[in-house]
Design a protein around this motif. Structure first.
Motif, mmCIF file in Angstrom:
data_model
loop_
_atom_site.group_PDB
_atom_site.id
_atom_site.type_symbol
_atom_site.label_atom_id
_atom_site.label_comp_id
_atom_site.label_asym_id
_atom_site.label_seq_id
_atom_site.Cartn_x
_atom_site.Cartn_y
_atom_site.Cartn_z
ATOM 1 N N ALA A 61 -18.015 56.730 -96.778
ATOM 2 C CA ALA A 61 -18.039 55.794 -95.654
ATOM 3 C C ALA A 61 -18.155 56.532 -94.329
ATOM 4 C CB ALA A 61 -16.782 54.918 -95.667
ATOM 5 N N ASP A 62 -17.443 57.658 -94.204
ATOM 6 C CA ASP A 62 -17.520 58.442 -92.968
ATOM 7 C C ASP A 62 -18.923 59.002 -92.765
ATOM 8 O OD1 ASP A 62 -14.877 57.914 -92.515
ATOM 9 O OD2 ASP A 62 -14.155 59.863 -93.229
ATOM 10 N N ALA A 63 -19.540 59.491 -93.849
ATOM 11 C CA ALA A 63 -20.886 60.053 -93.739
ATOM 12 C C ALA A 63 -21.896 58.986 -93.349
ATOM 13 C CB ALA A 63 -21.289 60.708 -95.065
ATOM 14 N N VAL A 64 -21.779 57.794 -93.951
ATOM 15 C CA VAL A 64 -22.686 56.694 -93.603
ATOM 16 C C VAL A 64 -22.512 56.310 -92.141
ATOM 17 C CG1 VAL A 64 -23.197 54.253 -94.021
ATOM 18 C CG2 VAL A 64 -22.827 55.803 -95.948
ATOM 19 N N TRP A 65 -21.260 56.184 -91.716
ATOM 20 C CA TRP A 65 -21.000 55.804 -90.317
ATOM 21 C C TRP A 65 -21.576 56.826 -89.356
ATOM 22 C CZ3 TRP A 65 -18.428 58.109 -86.268
ATOM 23 C CH2 TRP A 65 -18.188 57.277 -85.168
ATOM 24 N N ALA A 66 -21.392 58.124 -89.634
ATOM 25 C CA ALA A 66 -21.869 59.175 -88.741
ATOM 26 C C ALA A 66 -23.395 59.171 -88.659
ATOM 27 C CB ALA A 66 -21.360 60.535 -89.211
ATOM 28 N N ALA A 67 -24.066 59.077 -89.827
ATOM 29 C CA ALA A 67 -25.528 59.095 -89.841
ATOM 30 C C ALA A 67 -26.099 57.863 -89.153
ATOM 31 C CB ALA A 67 -26.031 59.192 -91.278
ATOM 32 N N GLN A 68 -25.550 56.691 -89.440
ATOM 33 C CA GLN A 68 -26.069 55.477 -88.824
ATOM 34 C C GLN A 68 -25.804 55.461 -87.318
ATOM 35 O OE1 GLN A 68 -24.752 51.973 -90.914
ATOM 36 N NE2 GLN A 68 -26.115 52.339 -92.622
#
Length: 208
Positions: A61-68
């Motif tokens: 979830a953190d990786a998705v949030w950062a990339a988006q």
């Protein structure tokens, strides 16, 4: 003297009984502690098995949030640069790759305008940039790993005068698409649908 011996004997027997009772109490306390310890070990084992899964979900979830979040900042910076009126803009994309011109954030290693590219390299979603200024080195940055599928789509009319809809590609157009949609599947799970509005006038029609 003899009369006092039975009393002494009774005192000794009482002391022995007290000593015996204290030993029994110690045994009960030890058993209770062992039970608590066993429960703690069992709980620790259960938590030890479940924590990695929760940590993995949190990391995903953190990786998705950062990339988006990064893409939400950089994609709307797309510039409709062209060689003249009616000429195609410097924006082109298909279902697996997208190229556009924009300024990277001020803190980036390549300040100023760059030609940006977003696409898959193996199982990674990678952003690449080639600065338009001479003497500035190109670079790249991975945004997601373990990618199994990437699908890009562009909201706009398929031809002048036609209603806007989602298209699999956008190239050779005199304007930017109104929206860019990114759908990504990874080994850790799919991303939520990601839609970014570009700096153009809204086009008629729904976006579903």
């Amino acid at each position: 003297g003899r009369a006092g011996r039975p009393g002494a004997s009774g005192w000794l027997r009482g002391a022995a009984m007290k000593q015996s009772g204290f030993t029994l109490l110690e045994t009960l306390v030890a058993m209770a502690l062992l039970s608590l310890l066993a429960m703690g070990v069992a709980t620790a084992l259960r938590l030890g098995l479940s924590f990695p899964a929760r940590a993995g979900a949190s990391d995903h979830a953190d990786a998705v949030w950062a990339a988006q979040s990064f893409l939400r900042r950089i994609l709307p910076q797309a510039l409709p640069l062209s060689d003249g009126a009616g000429a195609p803009v410097a924006f082109a994309g298909d279902g697996r790759h997208l190229e556009w011109v924009a300024a990277l954030p001020a803190r980036a290693a390549a300040p100023g305008l760059s030609r940006l590219g977003l696409g898959l390299e193996g199982d990674r979603l990678v952003l690449r940039w080639v600065p338009l200024a001479e003497g500035v080195a190109p670079g790249s940055h991975p945004l997601a790993e373990g990618v199994t599928a990437l699908r890009l789509a562009y909201w706009g009319p398929p031809a002048p005068g036609l209603p806007a809809r989602w298209l699999d590609g956008w190239a050779g157009r005199p304007a930017l698409p109104a929206l860019v949609r990114l759908r990504l599947d990874t080994a850790a799970g799919p991303w939520p649908d990601f839609v970014v509005a570009l700096p153009v006038a809204a086009l008629p029609g729904g976006t579903s």
